[in-house]
Design a protein around this motif. Structure first.
Motif, PDB file in Angstrom:
ATOM      1  N   HIS A   1      13.922  18.313 -21.192  1.00 40.33           N
ATOM      2  CA  HIS A   1      14.585  19.568 -20.887  1.00 40.33           C
ATOM      3  C   HIS A   1      16.037  19.366 -20.481  1.00 40.33           C
ATOM      4  CE1 HIS A   1      12.729  17.995 -17.176  1.00 40.33           C
ATOM      5  NE2 HIS A   1      13.856  18.391 -16.618  1.00 40.33           N
TER       6      HIS A   1
ATOM      7  N   SER B   1       9.534  19.857 -23.330  1.00 43.75           N
ATOM      8  CA  SER B   1       9.652  20.811 -22.233  1.00 43.75           C
ATOM      9  C   SER B   1       9.194  20.221 -20.911  1.00 43.75           C
ATOM     10  CB  SER B   1       8.835  22.066 -22.541  1.00 43.75           C
ATOM     11  OG  SER B   1       7.473  21.742 -22.736  1.00 43.75           O
TER      12      SER B   1
ATOM     13  N   PHE C   1       9.430  25.846 -22.381  1.00 40.00           N
ATOM     14  CA  PHE C   1      10.639  25.684 -21.571  1.00 40.00           C
ATOM     15  C   PHE C   1      11.142  27.019 -21.057  1.00 40.00           C
ATOM     16  CE2 PHE C   1      15.285  25.422 -21.206  1.00 40.00           C
ATOM     17  CZ  PHE C   1      15.372  24.433 -20.244  1.00 40.00           C
ATOM     18  N   ASP C   2      11.256  28.007 -21.941  1.00 39.06           N
ATOM     19  CA  ASP C   2      11.718  29.343 -21.564  1.00 39.06           C
ATOM     20  C   ASP C   2      11.284  30.320 -22.646  1.00 39.06           C
ATOM     21  OD1 ASP C   2      12.924  31.623 -20.697  1.00 39.06           O
ATOM     22  OD2 ASP C   2      14.954  30.810 -20.600  1.00 39.06           O
ATOM     23  N   PRO C   3      10.336  31.213 -22.360  1.00 37.47           N
ATOM     24  CA  PRO C   3       9.872  32.163 -23.382  1.00 37.47           C
ATOM     25  C   PRO C   3      10.981  33.043 -23.951  1.00 37.47           C
ATOM     26  CG  PRO C   3       8.373  32.130 -21.495  1.00 37.47           C
ATOM     27  CD  PRO C   3       9.579  31.326 -21.110  1.00 37.47           C
ATOM     28  N   LYS C   4      12.077  33.212 -23.218  1.00 30.09           N
ATOM     29  CA  LYS C   4      13.162  34.047 -23.720  1.00 30.09           C
ATOM     30  C   LYS C   4      13.838  33.441 -24.942  1.00 30.09           C
ATOM     31  CE  LYS C   4      14.292  36.054 -19.210  1.00 30.09           C
ATOM     32  NZ  LYS C   4      15.342  36.231 -18.181  1.00 30.09           N
ATOM     33  N   LEU C   5      13.674  32.128 -25.141  1.00 31.89           N
ATOM     34  CA  LEU C   5      14.278  31.497 -26.306  1.00 31.89           C
ATOM     35  C   LEU C   5      13.652  32.001 -27.601  1.00 31.89           C
ATOM     36  CD1 LEU C   5      14.611  27.790 -25.077  1.00 31.89           C
ATOM     37  CD2 LEU C   5      16.378  29.555 -25.164  1.00 31.89           C
TER      38      LEU C   5
ATOM     39  N   LYS D   1      18.241  22.914 -22.117  1.00 35.19           N
ATOM     40  CA  LYS D   1      18.995  23.940 -21.401  1.00 35.19           C
ATOM     41  C   LYS D   1      20.267  24.343 -22.147  1.00 35.19           C
ATOM     42  CE  LYS D   1      21.580  20.561 -18.656  1.00 35.19           C
ATOM     43  NZ  LYS D   1      21.843  20.040 -17.305  1.00 35.19           N
TER      44      LYS D   1
ATOM     45  N   LEU E   1       9.828  25.340 -27.157  1.00 37.66           N
ATOM     46  CA  LEU E   1      10.775  26.355 -26.700  1.00 37.66           C
ATOM     47  C   LEU E   1      10.087  27.369 -25.802  1.00 37.66           C
ATOM     48  CD1 LEU E   1      12.862  27.065 -29.943  1.00 37.66           C
ATOM     49  CD2 LEU E   1      13.423  25.559 -28.040  1.00 37.66           C
TER      50      LEU E   1
ATOM     51  N   LYS F   1      26.145  23.820 -19.259  1.00 37.19           N
ATOM     52  CA  LYS F   1      25.442  24.285 -20.451  1.00 37.19           C
ATOM     53  C   LYS F   1      26.502  24.639 -21.486  1.00 37.19           C
ATOM     54  CE  LYS F   1      21.458  26.162 -17.942  1.00 37.19           C
ATOM     55  NZ  LYS F   1      20.650  27.368 -17.655  1.00 37.19           N
TER      56      LYS F   1
ATOM     57  N   GLU G   1      20.195  27.622 -24.190  1.00 39.91           N
ATOM     58  CA  GLU G   1      19.934  28.887 -23.511  1.00 39.91           C
ATOM     59  C   GLU G   1      21.071  29.880 -23.716  1.00 39.91           C
ATOM     60  OE1 GLU G   1      17.074  27.706 -19.751  1.00 39.91           O
ATOM     61  OE2 GLU G   1      19.234  27.701 -19.462  1.00 39.91           O
ATOM     62  N   ARG G   2      22.302  29.390 -23.868  1.00 47.29           N
ATOM     63  CA  ARG G   2      23.445  30.283 -24.038  1.00 47.29           C
ATOM     64  C   ARG G   2      23.688  30.648 -25.497  1.00 47.29           C
ATOM     65  NH1 ARG G   2      26.385  30.583 -19.305  1.00 47.29           N
ATOM     66  NH2 ARG G   2      26.220  28.829 -17.855  1.00 47.29           N
TER      67      ARG G   2
END
Length: 348
Positions: free
Chosen positions: A229, A222, A269-273, A233, A266, A157, A236-237
């Motif tokens: 995806h 996603s 794929f990951d709600p934290k995004l 990824k 987004l 990543k 994410e960072r």
């Protein structure tokens, strides 16, 4: 160089050497006794992050990585030599997973970080360690322990402060070329960017940040549609995101609709995004239709409490202003209070 962000590799640490059974039988040594030495330790497999690497390409050709075994013990109290460790260089941002369980073993996100992925076996003890007052000539020793063996999956990543997000042909590659020295491919057809590109943006003499050009997303990304995806990824960072939208009457796309679709992908794929700070900008301001639609779009985004920017990578309009704002978002410290972490532009 071909960009590879995922590969599988087998790891085998070295086995420990066996302990020896030997006795001293020398002139003028009437009570020589046992003299079998210990076996050497097996070599470890160590992963080291290297800032000069940006792909896992080298590891795709080395499917099995083995460290050397420890030597067996010998007579005259001679210990076996330890096996040499094997250092494997990987890019910063590499994650190491166990292929069987899928568990994350290591997350190498710092430069010059070293982790022992597989430990070598301990060497066996020779018979010099088993002598007692009741057994002065022991004829037993220990075998060396086997080294660890693992089946791993490596995922890379990219490490960037800001991630560029948008549909194909919205001008992401042109934007990163305008604000940094990165040279991604630019063309008038979709999916010209097939791999992430990193660029260093210099705000002033001492203020810089790293921006990543992520390949274009489409509806269903996603779930694997398009490049899917596989490249989602990589954001994410990122500490902050830049959403680029544009007016494209030929494809019948609308910036507000495109932005809503991007947010849904987004979130899927990951709600934290959605918790990452983000800036939304209309690109291609050098086109008359994009500039004319900006006033209407600014009001529509204002209802979502989003300040819409206007930028043109061709003329340079708005480039510096956005880079300054992105630098502020990328360098600000995250709040420690849970109640202050509000999702950015979450859709109702």
């Amino acid at each position: 160089m071909k960009f590879v962000d995922c590969c599988e590799v087998d790891i085998a640490a070295g086995n420990g050497g066996n302990g020896a059974v030997a006795f001293r039988r020398e002139k003028y040594v009437p009570f020589g006794g046992p003299s079998g030495g210990d076996g050497g330790r097996g070599g470890d497999v160590v992963f080291v992050t290297d800032e000069g690497l940006s792909t896992l390409l080298d590891l795709t050709y080395a499917r099995t990585i083995r460290a050397s075994h420890g030597e067996h013990g010998q007579g005259k109290d001679c210990y076996g030599r330890a096996g040499k460790d094997v250092a494997v260089r990987v890019p910063v941002g590499t994650q190491i997973y166990d292929r069987d369980s899928g568990a994350l073993l290591f997350d190498l996100d710092k430069p010059n970080e070293r982790v022992v992925v597989a430990r070598g076996g301990r060497g066996g003890r020779g018979n010099i360690h088993f002598a007692t007052p009741f057994d002065r000539a022991p004829r037993r020793s220990e075998p060396g322990e086997a080294g660890e063996e693992k089946k791993l999956r490596l995922e890379l990543k990219v490490m960037a402060d800001v991630g560029l997000v948008g549909f194909p042909n919205v001008g992401k590659s042109t934007f990163i070329r305008a604000c940094s020295r990165a040279q991604p491919k630019v063309a008038d057809y979709p999916f010209t960017t097939l791999v992430p590109h990193l660029g260093v943006v210099r705000v002033d003499s001492e203020a810089t940040f790293v921006i990543a050009d992520i390949p274009g997303l489409i509806a269903g990304a996603s779930e694997g549609a398009g490049l899917g995806h596989r490249f989602l990824k990589h954001i994410e960072r990122c500490k902050a995101l830049l959403h680029l939208v544009t007016l494209d009457p030929g494809d019948g796309r609308d910036p507000a609709t495109d932005y809503d679709a991007l947010v849904r992908e987004l979130a899927a794929f990951d709600p934290k995004l959605l918790l990452k700070p983000a800036i939304v900008a209309v690109s291609k301001a050098d086109l008359p239709e994009a500039r004319d639609a900006y006033v209407r779009l600014k009001k529509a985004f204002a209802k979502k409490k989003i300040n819409l920017y206007l930028v043109s990578a061709v003329t340079g309009e708005g480039i510096r202003e956005i880079c300054i704002e992105l630098y502020k978002l990328a360098t600000e410290k995250p709040s420690t209070k849970a109640d202050t972490a509000k999702p950015v532009a979450r859709q109702r």
